[in-house]
Motif scaffolding. Structure first.
Motif, mmCIF file in Angstrom:
data_model
loop_
_atom_site.group_PDB
_atom_site.id
_atom_site.type_symbol
_atom_site.label_atom_id
_atom_site.label_comp_id
_atom_site.label_asym_id
_atom_site.label_seq_id
_atom_site.Cartn_x
_atom_site.Cartn_y
_atom_site.Cartn_z
ATOM 1 N N SER A 1 -63.968 -66.124 -24.334
ATOM 2 C CA SER A 1 -63.733 -65.493 -23.042
ATOM 3 C C SER A 1 -64.051 -66.552 -22.003
ATOM 4 O O SER A 1 -65.185 -67.022 -21.919
ATOM 5 N N SER A 2 -63.041 -66.954 -21.237
ATOM 6 C CA SER A 2 -63.293 -68.003 -20.256
ATOM 7 C C SER A 2 -63.437 -67.410 -18.864
ATOM 8 O O SER A 2 -63.131 -66.243 -18.630
ATOM 9 N N ASN A 3 -63.924 -68.219 -17.970
ATOM 10 C CA ASN A 3 -64.193 -67.896 -16.549
ATOM 11 C C ASN A 3 -65.515 -67.121 -16.379
ATOM 12 O O ASN A 3 -66.323 -67.479 -15.553
ATOM 13 N N LEU A 4 -65.681 -66.020 -17.111
ATOM 14 C CA LEU A 4 -66.878 -65.165 -16.977
ATOM 15 C C LEU A 4 -67.102 -64.751 -15.520
ATOM 16 O O LEU A 4 -68.251 -64.643 -15.066
ATOM 17 N N GLY A 5 -66.038 -64.590 -14.783
ATOM 18 C CA GLY A 5 -66.128 -64.248 -13.363
ATOM 19 C C GLY A 5 -65.929 -65.493 -12.511
ATOM 20 O O GLY A 5 -64.815 -65.981 -12.365
#
Ligand code: HSE
Length: 313
Positions: free
Chosen positions: A14-18
């Motif tokens: 899962s990239s970015n995480l916000g």
């Protein structure tokens, strides 16, 4: 070399995480498997599981192309190659399926040709092939990763996710293609929005590495990409809101979507968080798969080596 075989396991990501657009990623305990075998001639790719009907099995197959890059660099040219891909990561859902395909090919071919390429060389190759360092870094290294391009190379730092962290994913039954999700982003952003994210990405890395979960709800907020993608991702704000209302520590769009991941450190909260996100999507007429995933801490690893051993724990 004929007959030699390895099996490599690669995690979803899962990239970015916000706020960590293009630089943060978390490896998740949901896996694709690449079985690569040297055969006397030709090349053969078979795919089972997620994406089996849409993933090409000819020379354009990403895993095969990645493998060929490594064999070229290692000057090892197997007479023929047989790939059997067993996929659990759904494609085009923001869970790093392409990164897993590339990393799986690179790591398996490297294992079959003397493991001559270093982890940093593999990271650079994977970034070049996939185009998304924030997905390939956690797929390769596991854990929580920070990665930045630095000139022609990538700097990738692996950090240990906090004990007890769980990611509840809401994976709706719609595809969002990253190319389209990037095309909707603005060329420039307001200075205040850049500052908003800058502080939060620092806070998020600190909060995760120190286990300071009370900061996560604020630390996972974003102003650089999520609002521009809202129209491509059905119910994004509602799903994040539902997860927070059900007790998630923080929630964000996973990669370029449409999956949303919500973090918790309480296994009992995973069920209501999943139910809340499903209900928010259900109001839009969408069904969703809502697995609770543990962070993967190993990254791509060999479950069966050419001599029959194993490197994954
Ligand atoms: N950081 C990238 C994006 C990830 O959000 O576009 C793509 O998987």
């Amino acid at each position: 070399m004929s007959g030699r075989k390895v099996i490599v396991r690669v995690p979803a990501t899962s990239s970015n995480l916000g706020p960590g657009f293009d630089c943060l990623g978390l490896a998740l305990g949901l896996y694709n498997f690449v079985e690569m075998k040297v055969v006397p001639e030709g090349s053969e790719v078979t795919v089972q599981g997620e994406g089996a009907s849409e993933i090409p099995t000819d020379e354009s197959n990403l895993t095969l192309r990645a493998a060929r890059r490594v064999f070229d660099l290692n000057r090892a040219h197997p007479a023929g190659l047989s790939l059997r891909l067993t996929n659990n990561i759904p494609p085009a859902r923001g869970l790093g399926s392409s990164a897993a395909a590339v990393v799986g090919g690179l790591v398996a071919a490297n294992a079959l040709s003397g493991s001559r390429l270093s982890s940093s060389e593999l990271l650079n190759l994977a970034g070049e092939m996939d185009g998304h360092l924030d997905n390939v870094a956690p797929a390769l290294l596991g854990g929580l990763t920070v990665v930045v391009p630095d000139g022609t190379a990538a700097l990738g730092l692996r950090l240990e996710p906090p004990a007890g962290l769980l990611a509840v994913a809401a994976v709706p039954a719609v595809n969002v293609y990253t190319s389209r999700a990037r095309a909707v982003l603005p060329r420039e952003v307001p200075f205040a929005d850049a500052v908003f994210n800058l502080g939060r990405v620092a806070l998020l890395v600190g909060a995760l590495t120190e286990g300071r979960f009370e900061f996560l709800a604020s630390a996972m907020a974003d102003r650089l990409h999520q609002k521009y993608r809202e129209h491509l991702v059905p119910g994004l704000t509602g799903v994040i809101g539902a997860a927070l209302k059900a007790g998630a520590l923080g929630a964000a769009l996973s990669g370029s979507g449409p999956t949303v991941i919500a973090l918790t450190n309480d296994p009992e909260k995973a069920v209501p968080i999943a139910a809340g996100m499903r209900e928010a999507l259900g109001k839009l007429g969408l069904s969703a798969w809502t697995p609770t995933l543990v962070p993967d801490r190993e990254g791509a690893c060999t479950v069966e080596t050419a001599d029959g051993g194993a490197i994954c724990s």
